[in-house]
Design a protein around this motif. Structure first.
Motif, PDB file in Angstrom:
ATOM      1  N   LEU A 365      45.088  37.136  54.318  1.00 35.23           N
ATOM      2  CA  LEU A 365      45.276  35.936  53.882  1.00 35.23           C
ATOM      3  C   LEU A 365      45.946  36.068  52.603  1.00 35.23           C
ATOM      4  O   LEU A 365      46.965  35.260  52.326  1.00 35.23           O
ATOM      5  N   LYS A 366      45.614  36.643  51.475  1.00 32.79           N
ATOM      6  CA  LYS A 366      46.130  36.896  50.129  1.00 32.79           C
ATOM      7  C   LYS A 366      47.659  37.633  50.517  1.00 32.79           C
ATOM      8  O   LYS A 366      48.765  37.125  49.463  1.00 32.79           O
ATOM      9  N   SER A 666      39.430  47.597  52.450  1.00 35.12           N
ATOM     10  CA  SER A 666      38.582  47.025  51.326  1.00 35.12           C
ATOM     11  C   SER A 666      39.207  47.225  50.145  1.00 35.12           C
ATOM     12  O   SER A 666      38.965  46.415  49.214  1.00 35.12           O
ATOM     13  N   GLY A 667      39.849  48.404  50.078  1.00 29.65           N
ATOM     14  CA  GLY A 667      40.810  48.501  48.755  1.00 29.65           C
ATOM     15  C   GLY A 667      41.714  47.313  48.711  1.00 29.65           C
ATOM     16  O   GLY A 667      41.654  46.995  47.439  1.00 29.65           O
ATOM     17  N   MET A 668      42.401  47.043  49.449  1.00 31.66           N
ATOM     18  CA  MET A 668      43.345  45.887  49.298  1.00 31.66           C
ATOM     19  C   MET A 668      42.764  44.661  48.895  1.00 31.66           C
ATOM     20  O   MET A 668      43.202  44.033  47.719  1.00 31.66           O
ATOM     21  N   ILE A 669      41.441  44.547  49.558  1.00 30.91           N
ATOM     22  CA  ILE A 669      41.082  43.062  49.007  1.00 30.91           C
ATOM     23  C   ILE A 669      40.276  43.240  47.704  1.00 30.91           C
ATOM     24  O   ILE A 669      40.665  42.004  46.700  1.00 30.91           O
ATOM     25  N   HIS A 700      49.226  35.072  48.038  1.00 28.82           N
ATOM     26  CA  HIS A 700      49.273  33.779  48.599  1.00 28.82           C
ATOM     27  C   HIS A 700      47.516  33.187  48.295  1.00 28.82           C
ATOM     28  O   HIS A 700      46.768  34.139  48.396  1.00 28.82           O
ATOM     29  N   LEU A 701      47.725  31.882  48.207  1.00 30.48           N
ATOM     30  CA  LEU A 701      46.303  31.007  47.994  1.00 30.48           C
ATOM     31  C   LEU A 701      46.335  30.032  48.802  1.00 30.48           C
ATOM     32  O   LEU A 701      47.287  29.524  49.313  1.00 30.48           O
TER      33      LEU A 701
END
Length: 736
Positions: A365-366, A666-669, A700-701
């Motif tokens: 998403l981001k 999970s690291g990316m998030i 991105h948001l």
């Protein structure tokens, strides 16, 4: 800057580089002057639901261009290819993003000869050995005499065709019978029947030479060898791949030949390189650019490397699997006790585990990789009818029942469902202490679908029936269970009684689990708020009024979120009491009752006991979302440090296998959340970022918003917000 560059050759496939595109992954390495690569393609499942590798290719050059001091192997991220060189001889390996074709391009100032070997360990039926069942859907419950069936390999004058054709019965047939669904078998989606997976290798200057046998990394194999017809300064070798459910091999061959013809497109490499260039321009995080090889610099480098690995399955027919994706290697390098074939991975090939899969897809998403998320969404959409039939057959009500660990045909994994079930046990429930009653993880994928609309105005109309069916299941099923226990279908406040349930795999036989309550509240809120889509909002508002509130508790004088209202036992080491923070974002920076969530992180005795950075653990995400900068920094340094293998983003095995994709996800998030978060209309910049680290990023948001920012020496150096109208919503959390 981030291109991995190796000056020495490797000692095995565990020292390989990932390369890929579209839905193909290659492990590429150079060993004893031979260039080798494994081939994996999304969706290549056999009868037992092993995700098969499609073989190994070996390239040998004469005269040998590699000497002690002139070897070079580089993953060129911007172009999406690997370049290997010895002196002036260069070998480029790349995969066409838009066609399932692998390219090897060899160029030398001198005329050289090539030898190419196609190597296959499934040249015969292979008995599935004790422990090896974990690669397929039987796991630890192998039936006597189970085999991995052989491939067919057909050499021609200048090419070799290889394929695996599934024959009945498959694990689909076994599972349907085990779970009492034979009456609706013809209505069930079956992706395994008549599936043919394989391809063809050929070259513009190759002729078939001979065949033989050998052994590599614990496994015997047969090879088919080709030699160049004549020495030349350039050589091109191609591998075209084709997966399709076909009644006849002849029909599959026609499809393969059509694909093979595309190998000669003069624009293919430019189009692929253009795709990768746009991929990198879409999003990035670069940390401490001037401190190369420092621990903080590696965080940014490894973020980019893992995102590259995800990009290699951008357009797969199946989602990227958490337990190695397309890049597993010889298993004895992960665990010496599991010296099986290259097809092996723990936790199955066609078995999908939602708690792990979600961590692979949430960071997209981001990073703005919305087009890459549809493989996961469509996976669920294909299985909708099967999940609805489970509810109808077992309980006589509507709604889709998706279990936590299920097959690529939407039914529970048969070994997790239980081969030795008591006759009295509910047929719809997995007879499994970890997985019983775990149905809420599908709601995280409902959330992702809704978020792609919030972020990117994606048209999600075709997914609305899926989301609504998932919600319907919870409404109808828990009403049914309450009526089976007593005369009332609701509690004294008119709420659904979410019992028996489970808070992840950890707090079992729970009453109103925090993970389930949060999931239902948020998915309903977002569905009701959805504009320009066919949604019966009044229906869902009524259901929303029936969802109970979250439960809190006081421990040592501190109020905090409870994992559930009640539970019977603790089975695992997850922390669902903070799922209201992530993924459900009911608490966080800029939201009410932040202290309640912080207390949960700091003082909940189980959270303290379970805290870790390993594998799917998401404490780094919780810390980032709560603004706990030092904790987020500490855990991110651990989680995003180099993995134990030569390629830095090959993490694991953790709780699962290597390379561990839910470790990377999970690291990316967590890293994204440290940099930017949103609440209502507000954009919080650097909410849990350490001033000590310079950073520039593009993320991105929601509301089609992109934020680009650069932090230097603890101060905002520059910022660009698109659209510019949203710049007024930015709050710099590091501003003095």
């Amino acid at each position: 800057m981030y291109n991995p560059l190796w000056r020495t050759q490797s000692t095995g496939s565990d020292e390989s580089m990932p390369c890929g595109g579209g839905d193909i992954g290659l492990n590429v390495w150079t060993e004893n002057d031979d260039i080798l690569f494994y081939i994996t393609r999304s969706g290549s499942f056999d009868e037992n639901n092993t995700l098969l590798k499609l073989g190994r290719v070996r390239l040998r050059l004469t005269p040998n261009p590699f000497t002690e001091h002139n070897f070079r192997q580089e993953l060129r991220l911007k172009e999406g290819n690997i370049e290997i060189s010895g002196g002036s001889t260069k070998i480029r390996v790349w995969v066409d993003v838009f066609n399932p074709i692998i390219h090897l391009e060899i160029a030398s100032p001198e005329k050289i000869e090539t030898e190419v070997f196609y190597e296959n360990w499934r040249h015969k039926d292979r008995i599935v050995r004790k422990g090896e069942g974990n690669q397929n859907s039987y796991k630890w419950a192998l039936p006597a005499g189970l085999h991995t069936k052989s491939d067919l390999v057909e050499p021609e004058k200048g090419a070799v065709t290889f394929y695996h054709k599934n024959n009945d019965p498959t694990i689909f047939d076994v599972t349907v019978a085990q779970q009492g669904l034979d009456s609706v078998k013809t209505l069930l989606y079956n992706p395994l029947r008549n599936l043919i997976s394989g391809g063809k290798l050929w070259g513009d200057n190759l002729q078939y030479n001979h065949s033989g046998t050998d052994v590599y990394a614990d496994t015997d194999f047969r090879y088919w060898a080709f030699r160049s017809k004549r020495p030349a300064s350039t050589h091109r070798i191609y591998v075209a791949l084709h997966n399709q459910q076909e009644e006849t091999v002849a029909d599959w061959m026609k499809g393969l030949n059509n694909i093979s013809a595309r190998a000669y497109s003069p624009s293919a490499r430019l189009e692929t390189e253009r795709w990768w260039k746009q991929f990198w321009e879409r999003s990035y995080i670069i940390v401490d650019r001037k401190k190369k090889e420092s621990a903080s610099w590696k965080i940014g480098r490894n973020y980019q490397l893992f995102r590259y690995m995800l990009g290699c399955n951008a357009y797969g027919c199946y989602p990227t699997k958490f337990n190695g994706g397309l890049f597993t290697f010889d298993p004895s390098a992960v665990d010496s006790a599991q010296a099986f074939t290259p097809d092996y991975r723990k936790w199955g090939g066609g078995t999908f585990t939602a708690q792990n899969q979600r961590l692979v897809y949430f960071p997209m998403l981001k990073s703005g990789d919305y087009d890459m998320m549809f493989a996961q969404f469509d996976f669920y959409l294909r299985l909708l009818k099967n999940a609805e039939l489970r509810s109808q057959i077992y309980w006589g009500h509507e709604g889709a029942c998706f279990t936590e660990q299920m097959e690529n045909f939407g039914l529970p994994n048969p070994s997790e469902y239980g081969w030795k079930r008591p006759s009295y046990f509910d047929r719809g429930i997995e007879y499994n202490a970890w997985l019983e009653y775990q149905w809420d993880t599908v709601l995280e994928f409902c959330l992702m679908i809704l978020e792609t609309n919030a972020y990117n105005d994606s048209n999600i109309t075709r997914y609305i029936p899926f989301i609504e069916s998932c919600l319907t299941f919870f409404d109808e099923h828990y009403t049914l269970l309450a009526m089976q226990r007593g005369a009332k279908s609701r509690d004294e406040n008119g709420h659904l009684i979410l019992y028996p349930g489970t808070a992840c795999e950890t707090y079992k036989m729970s009453y109103n689990a925090a993970s389930t309550v949060s999931a239902l509240h948020v998915v309903l809120e977002k569905l009701i708020a959805l504009e320009n889509h066919p949604v019966d909002k009044e229906r869902w508002k009524k259901m929303q009024s029936r969802i109970p509130p979250l439960t809190t508790r006081v421990v040592n004088g501190k109020e905090m979120i409870a994992p559930a209202k009640l539970w019977e036992r603790i089975n695992n080491v997850e922390s669902p009491q903070l799922y209201p923070v992530f993924p459900w974002r009911r608490y966080g920076i800029g939201k009410e009752d932040l202290e309640l969530a912080i207390n949960t992180y700091k003082y909940d005795p189980d959270m303290i006991r379970f805290r870790s950075h390993v594998g799917w653990k998401q404490d780094n995400i919780f810390a980032a979302c709560l603004g706990l900068t030092e904790e987020a920094k500490r855990l991110t340094l651990l989680k995003m440090a180099d993995g134990p293998f030569r390629f830095p983003a090959f993490w694991g095995p953790g709780f699962d296998w290597a390379p561990d994709h839910n470790w990377g996800g999970s690291g990316m998030i967590g890293l994204q959340e440290m940099l930017v978060q949103t609440a209502d209309e507000k954009i919080f910049l650097f909410p849990s970022w350490s001033k000590e680290w310079d950073v520039c990023f593009r993320l991105h948001l929601p509301e089609n918003t992109i934020v680009e920012a650069e932090l230097v020496d603890g101060k905002l150096h520059k910022m660009n917000v698109l659209p510019s109208s949203r710049e007024k919503d930015v709050i710099n959390m590091l501003k003095n």
